[in-house]
Enzyme design. Structure first.
Site, PDB file in Angstrom:
ATOM      1  N   LYS A 196       0.841  -1.190   0.000  1.00  0.00           N
ATOM      2  CA  LYS A 196       0.000   0.000   0.000  1.00  0.00           C
ATOM      3  C   LYS A 196       0.880   1.245   0.000  1.00  0.00           C
ATOM      4  O   LYS A 196       0.701   2.160  -0.795  1.00  0.00           O
ATOM      5  CB  LYS A 196      -0.913  -0.044   1.228  1.00  0.00           C
ATOM      6  CG  LYS A 196      -1.867   1.104   1.332  1.00  0.00           C
ATOM      7  CD  LYS A 196      -2.851   0.902   2.478  1.00  0.00           C
ATOM      8  CE  LYS A 196      -3.643   2.188   2.688  1.00  0.00           C
ATOM      9  NZ  LYS A 196      -4.638   2.076   3.749  1.00  0.00           N
ATOM     10  N   GLU A 202      10.526  -4.669   4.544  1.00  0.00           N
ATOM     11  CA  GLU A 202      10.625  -6.084   4.154  1.00  0.00           C
ATOM     12  C   GLU A 202      10.315  -6.245   2.668  1.00  0.00           C
ATOM     13  O   GLU A 202      11.034  -6.915   1.921  1.00  0.00           O
ATOM     14  CB  GLU A 202       9.627  -6.938   4.954  1.00  0.00           C
ATOM     15  CG  GLU A 202       9.913  -7.037   6.434  1.00  0.00           C
ATOM     16  CD  GLU A 202       9.172  -5.994   7.245  1.00  0.00           C
ATOM     17  OE1 GLU A 202       8.902  -4.878   6.722  1.00  0.00           O
ATOM     18  OE2 GLU A 202       8.866  -6.277   8.419  1.00  0.00           O
ATOM     19  N   GLY A 254      -4.975  -2.118   4.815  1.00  0.00           N
ATOM     20  CA  GLY A 254      -4.196  -3.262   4.331  1.00  0.00           C
ATOM     21  C   GLY A 254      -4.856  -4.598   4.620  1.00  0.00           C
ATOM     22  O   GLY A 254      -4.968  -5.463   3.756  1.00  0.00           O
ATOM     23  N   ARG A 255      -5.335  -4.783   5.850  1.00  0.00           N
ATOM     24  CA  ARG A 255      -5.886  -6.087   6.232  1.00  0.00           C
ATOM     25  C   ARG A 255      -7.284  -6.322   5.663  1.00  0.00           C
ATOM     26  O   ARG A 255      -7.868  -7.392   5.872  1.00  0.00           O
ATOM     27  CB  ARG A 255      -5.868  -6.238   7.756  1.00  0.00           C
ATOM     28  CG  ARG A 255      -6.526  -5.108   8.514  1.00  0.00           C
ATOM     29  CD  ARG A 255      -6.189  -5.175   9.995  1.00  0.00           C
ATOM     30  NE  ARG A 255      -6.710  -4.046  10.762  1.00  0.00           N
ATOM     31  CZ  ARG A 255      -6.083  -2.877  10.903  1.00  0.00           C
ATOM     32  NH1 ARG A 255      -4.929  -2.669  10.300  1.00  0.00           N
ATOM     33  NH2 ARG A 255      -6.614  -1.910  11.634  1.00  0.00           N
ATOM     34  N   GLU A 340      -4.816  -6.731  14.839  1.00  0.00           N
ATOM     35  CA  GLU A 340      -4.362  -5.408  14.409  1.00  0.00           C
ATOM     36  C   GLU A 340      -5.537  -4.421  14.475  1.00  0.00           C
ATOM     37  O   GLU A 340      -5.333  -3.225  14.659  1.00  0.00           O
ATOM     38  CB  GLU A 340      -3.774  -5.465  12.990  1.00  0.00           C
ATOM     39  CG  GLU A 340      -2.914  -4.264  12.636  1.00  0.00           C
ATOM     40  CD  GLU A 340      -2.075  -4.455  11.370  1.00  0.00           C
ATOM     41  OE1 GLU A 340      -0.880  -4.763  11.477  1.00  0.00           O
ATOM     42  OE2 GLU A 340      -2.620  -4.297  10.269  1.00  0.00           O
ATOM     43  N   HIS A 371      -4.116 -33.520  17.595  1.00  0.00           N
ATOM     44  CA  HIS A 371      -2.944 -34.325  17.971  1.00  0.00           C
ATOM     45  C   HIS A 371      -1.808 -33.433  18.445  1.00  0.00           C
ATOM     46  O   HIS A 371      -0.645 -33.843  18.444  1.00  0.00           O
ATOM     47  CB  HIS A 371      -2.523 -35.195  16.784  1.00  0.00           C
ATOM     48  CG  HIS A 371      -3.637 -36.086  16.342  1.00  0.00           C
ATOM     49  ND1 HIS A 371      -3.888 -37.306  16.927  1.00  0.00           N
ATOM     50  CD2 HIS A 371      -4.624 -35.888  15.434  1.00  0.00           C
ATOM     51  CE1 HIS A 371      -4.964 -37.838  16.366  1.00  0.00           C
ATOM     52  NE2 HIS A 371      -5.440 -37.002  15.463  1.00  0.00           N
ATOM     53  N   LYS A 500       9.005  -0.622  14.369  1.00  0.00           N
ATOM     54  CA  LYS A 500       9.616  -0.240  13.081  1.00  0.00           C
ATOM     55  C   LYS A 500      10.679   0.821  13.315  1.00  0.00           C
ATOM     56  O   LYS A 500      11.774   0.770  12.763  1.00  0.00           O
ATOM     57  CB  LYS A 500       8.559   0.327  12.125  1.00  0.00           C
ATOM     58  CG  LYS A 500       7.634  -0.700  11.516  1.00  0.00           C
ATOM     59  CD  LYS A 500       6.751  -0.018  10.475  1.00  0.00           C
ATOM     60  CE  LYS A 500       5.589  -0.891  10.084  1.00  0.00           C
ATOM     61  NZ  LYS A 500       4.610  -0.223   9.236  1.00  0.00           N
TER      62      LYS A 500
HETATM   63  O1  F6P Z   1       3.106  -2.771   9.778  1.00  0.00           O
HETATM   64  C1  F6P Z   1       1.775  -3.121   9.649  1.00  0.00           C
HETATM   65  C2  F6P Z   1       1.277  -2.848   8.259  1.00  0.00           C
HETATM   66  O2  F6P Z   1       1.172  -1.472   8.054  1.00  0.00           O
HETATM   67  C3  F6P Z   1      -0.035  -3.532   8.004  1.00  0.00           C
HETATM   68  O3  F6P Z   1      -1.116  -2.828   8.484  1.00  0.00           O
HETATM   69  C4  F6P Z   1       0.002  -3.684   6.532  1.00  0.00           C
HETATM   70  O4  F6P Z   1      -0.934  -4.609   6.071  1.00  0.00           O
HETATM   71  C5  F6P Z   1       1.434  -4.107   6.328  1.00  0.00           C
HETATM   72  O5  F6P Z   1       2.159  -3.363   7.284  1.00  0.00           O
HETATM   73  C6  F6P Z   1       1.991  -3.902   4.957  1.00  0.00           C
HETATM   74  O6  F6P Z   1       1.950  -2.571   4.581  1.00  0.00           O
HETATM   75  P1  F6P Z   1       2.152  -2.139   3.071  1.00  0.00           P
HETATM   76  O7  F6P Z   1       1.063  -2.743   2.254  1.00  0.00           O
HETATM   77  O8  F6P Z   1       2.116  -0.648   3.067  1.00  0.00           O
HETATM   78  O9  F6P Z   1       3.494  -2.661   2.612  1.00  0.00           O
END
Ligand code: F6P
Length: 546
Positions: A196, A202, A254-255, A340, A371, A500
Site C-alpha cells: 500500500k 521487508e 491493508g488487512r 491489528e 494431535h 519499526k
Molecule cells: O506494519 C503493519 C502494516 O502497516 C499492516 O497494516 C500492513 O498490512 C502491512 O504493514 C503492509 O503494509 P504495506 O502494504 O504498506 O506494505
C-alpha cells in the site's frame, strides 16, 4: 453502556456455576434455537453459557452498531485517527453511489477491477508474457495485509487454480526469498510488488533482491514486474511501467484489501470469473450484515459471543479451528484482521480503554490440532473458547469418507469439550482395565475431563470462491461490531510503529556504528542496555567483534 456491562457481569457471576449442559436440559430445542442461518451458512452458538437474559443484555450492547455500520457503508470518515473512510465494502459493491469527500468512488473501483481482469486474462492467455514466454509462475511480494489475504485465499481455493502457479514472499529473512525463488525460471516469472505504502522495508528489500535475481537472466527485469500500491510515484521510481501498476485508494486498509488490487495474484491464479464469485460472496454477506436484525445477524452474533467470552467471562484467547486443510492460513489471516484491528488501548476519543481490548486469536486446522494442543483445550487450566468451522461437502467426491470423518471429528471435539467426563465415569473406565485400589484412583484422576468448555460451530455448505467471500466478509464485520461496541477505532494500527522505528536504530548498532554495541552504555546512542548486550553477543557470534 456502563450499566449494561455491570448487569452482564452480575448475570455471569450469578450463573457461572450452572453448567452449559443445564441449558440444554431446560430447552431441548436449544441446538436449533441458538443458531443463526444466513445465505446457506449456519452459525451455532448453543454450546455457550449464553442464556436468554445474557442474550438480551448483549443485544442491548449492540444497539449503537447500526448507526456506525451505516456510517461505514456510506463512506463516512470512521477511521478518525487517520482521517479516512474504511470502505473495503466498496471493493465488492455493485450499486452506488458510495460517496467519499463528495465523490462517488464506485466508478473508480469498477474501473480498477476491469483493469485487473484485463491484465489477468492477458497473462493467463499468454498475451502478456515474460522474456522467456508465457508466465508459469507469479511471485507476490508483500507482507501483512499485502500478503495474508491473497496467500490465505490462494490456498483455500486451490481446486480452482488454473493459471500460473502462485508464490508468496513476505519475510525479510533471506531464507524466504531463497526458498521461494528456488526452482523458478526468471524468464517466465511475473513479480507483483504489493505494498500500500511502497515503503515497507521487508517488501522493498525483497523486491530489490528478486529484481537482482531476475537481472542475472533477463535483460529488462522491471518489464516482468507489476505493482499494487497507493503510491504511484514510488512504483515509478522503482521502474515499474505504469501500465502494470494497479492503484487503490487509502480508504482501503491493508488487512481489508484482498478484494481489490491486492487480490491480483489470486485473480491470476483462479481467473477473473472465480474472483468475481469471491466478491459476490463478500457482497452477499454485506447485504446480510446491513439488513438482518441483530439477533439473526451472523456478524453481530459472532461478535456478541466473542464479547461474552472475552469481556464478560474473562477468557483471554479464542481458538479458530477450521476443519478444512485448505483454510490452514485462515488463523494467521484472522490474527492480523482481529488483533491489528481491535488490539487497542484507547477509545476513539483517546481515553484509556476501561475494558480489555480484543482477544488473542490463534488456531490451526483440525484434525491436526487434535494431535497437538487439544490436550490443553480439554484438560488444561485455561478455558479457551473454540470456534469450529467445517464444510458439509469437500471438493473430493471420491474421498467423501474423509469428509465424513473430518466432520465427525469436528462435532466430536465440540461435544467432548461440552460434556467432559466426570470421576465416576473415569473410575468405571479404569475398573474395566482391571485396576483397583489407589492405582485405580490415580489413573482415574488423569482421565477426568472438566467439560463445560464453550465452543461455536460455523457450518458452510462447501469451501468455494463464493463461501470464502462470505466467510472473510463475515469476519471483517465481526471485527467491526466488536470494535464498535468497545468504542475503539478498528481501522488504524499505531501499535506497529514503535518496533519499526527501533529497528531503524538497531540496524546501525548491528553494523558496528553508534558506539560499537558496548554493554555498559546507557539508553542513549540507540538501544536499551539489554538490546545493546544482545547486539554485542550477536556481533561476536557473527565474528564481527565487539
Ligand atoms: O506494519 C503493519 C502494516 O502497516 C499492516 O497494516 C500492513 O498490512 C502491512 O504493514 C503492509 O503494509 P504495506 O502494504 O504498506 O506494505
Amino acid at each position: 453502556m456502563t450499566e449494561l456491562w455491570q448487569r452482564l457481569a452480575a448475570h455471569r457471576a450469578a450463573t457461572e456455576a450452572r453448567p452449559i449442559t443445564a441449558l440444554f436440559d431446560a430447552d431441548p430445542q436449544r441446538g436449533r434455537r441458538c443458531a443463526v442461518a444466513a445465505d446457506g451458512l449456519w452459525f451455532d452458538w448453543s454450546k455457550t453459557a449464553i442464556d436468554a437474559p445474557a442474550l438480551g443484555l448483549l443485544l442491548a450492547l449492540a444497539s449503537g452498531v447500526a448507526a456506525r455500520r451505516e456510517a461505514m457503508f456510506s463512506g463516512a470518515q470512521i477511521n478518525e485517527t487517520e482521517g479516512r473512510a474504511a470502505l473495503h465494502v466498496a471493493l465488492r459493491a455493485l450499486d452506488g453511489p458510495i460517496m467519499v469527500d463528495g465523490r462517488d468512488v464506485l466508478a473508480g473501483v469498477h474501473a480498477a477491477l476491469e483493469r485487473m481482469r484485463g491484465f489477468a486474462r492477458a497473462v493467463r492467455a499468454g498475451r502478456i508474457a515474460g522474456q522467456g514466454g508465457r508466465y508459469t509462475d507469479v511471485v507476490n511480494i508483500g507482507i501483512g495485509g499485502s500478503d495474508l489475504g491473497p496467500a490465505m485465499a490462494a490456498l483455500a481455493l486451490a481446486p480452482w487454480a488454473d493459471g500460473p502457479r502462485l508464490h508468496f514472499l513476505s519475510n525479510v529473512d533471506g531464507a524466504d526469498a531463497t526458498d521461494t525463488l528456488r526452482g523458478l525460471d526468471p524468464k517466465t516469472t511475473l513479480v507483483i510488488v504489493a505494498s500500500k505504502t511502497f515503503t515497507t522495508v521487508e517488501t522493498m528489500t525483497n523486491a530489490d533482491t528478486v529484481r537482482r535475481w531476475m537481472a542475472a537472466s533477463v535483460a529488462r527485469p522491471e518489464r516482468q514486474f507489476a505493482a499494487v500500491s497507493t503510491a504511484p510515484a514510488r512504483t515509478a521510481d522503482f521502474g515499474i511501467d505504469p501500465q502494470a501498476v494497479f492503484g487503490f485508494e487509502d480508504w482501503v486498509g491493508g488487512r481489508f484489501s484482498v478484494w481489490g488490487p491486492v487480490g491480483l495474484s489470486l485473480m491470476l491464479g483462479i481467473g477473473p470469473e472465480r474472483f468475481d464469485e469471491f466478491l459476490a460472496g463478500g457482497r452477499a454477506m454485506d447485504a446480510h450484515f446491513r439488513a438482518a436484525p441483530l439477533a439473526e445477524n451472523l456478524a453481530v452474533m459472532l461478535a456478541l459471543v466473542g464479547i461474552w467470552h472475552h469481556q464478560i467471562c474473562g477468557y483471554p484467547t479464542r481458538a479458530v479451528l477450521p476443519y478444512a486443510q485448505r483454510l490452514r492460513r485462515l488463523p494467521a489471516y484472522l490474527q492480523q484482521l482481529e488483533m491489528e484491528s481491535n488490539g487497542k488501548g484507547v477509545t476513539m476519543d483517546g481515553q484509556a480503554l476501561a475494558r480489555p481490548s480484543g482477544p488473542i486469536v490463534w488456531g490451526e486446522p483440525g484434525t491436526n490440532g487434535q494431535h497437538a494442543f487439544f490436550q490443553l483445550l480439554h484438560q488444561g487450566s485455561a478455558v479457551v473458547p473454540c470456534e469450529f468451522i467445517v464444510a458439509a461437502r469437500g471438493e473430493e467426491p471420491a474421498l467423501d469418507h474423509h469428509q465424513r470423518l473430518l466432520i465427525a471429528n469436528c462435532l466430536a471435539q465440540s461435544g467432548a469439550l461440552l460434556r467432559g467426563r466426570d470421576l465416576p465415569e473415569a473410575r468405571a473406565i479404569v475398573a474395566a482395565m482391571g485396576l483397583s485400589g489407589p492405582e485405580a484412583e490415580r489413573q482415574a484422576a488423569h482421565r477426568v475431563f472438566p467439560g463445560n468448555r464453550p465452543s461455536t460451530t460455523l457450518l458452510i455448505p462447501a469451501l468455494t470462491p463464493f463461501t470464502l467471500g462470505q466467510l472473510i466478509a463475515l469476519y471483517e464485520h465481526r471485527v467491526f461490531v466488536e470494535g464498535a461496541i468497545l468504542g475503539i477505532n478498528s481501522f488504524d494500527q499505531w501499535g506497529v510503529e514503535l518496533g519499526k522505528e527501533l529497528a531503524g536504530e538497531v540496524l546501525p548498532l548491528l553494523e558496528g556504528e553508534g558506539g560499537g554495541g558496548g554493554e555498559g552504555q546507557g539508553q542513549g546512542g540507540g538501544g536499551d542496555p539489554s538490546t545493546r548486550a544482545l547486539v554485542a553477543e550477536l556481533r561476536r557470534m557473527r565474528g564481527e567483534g565487539a
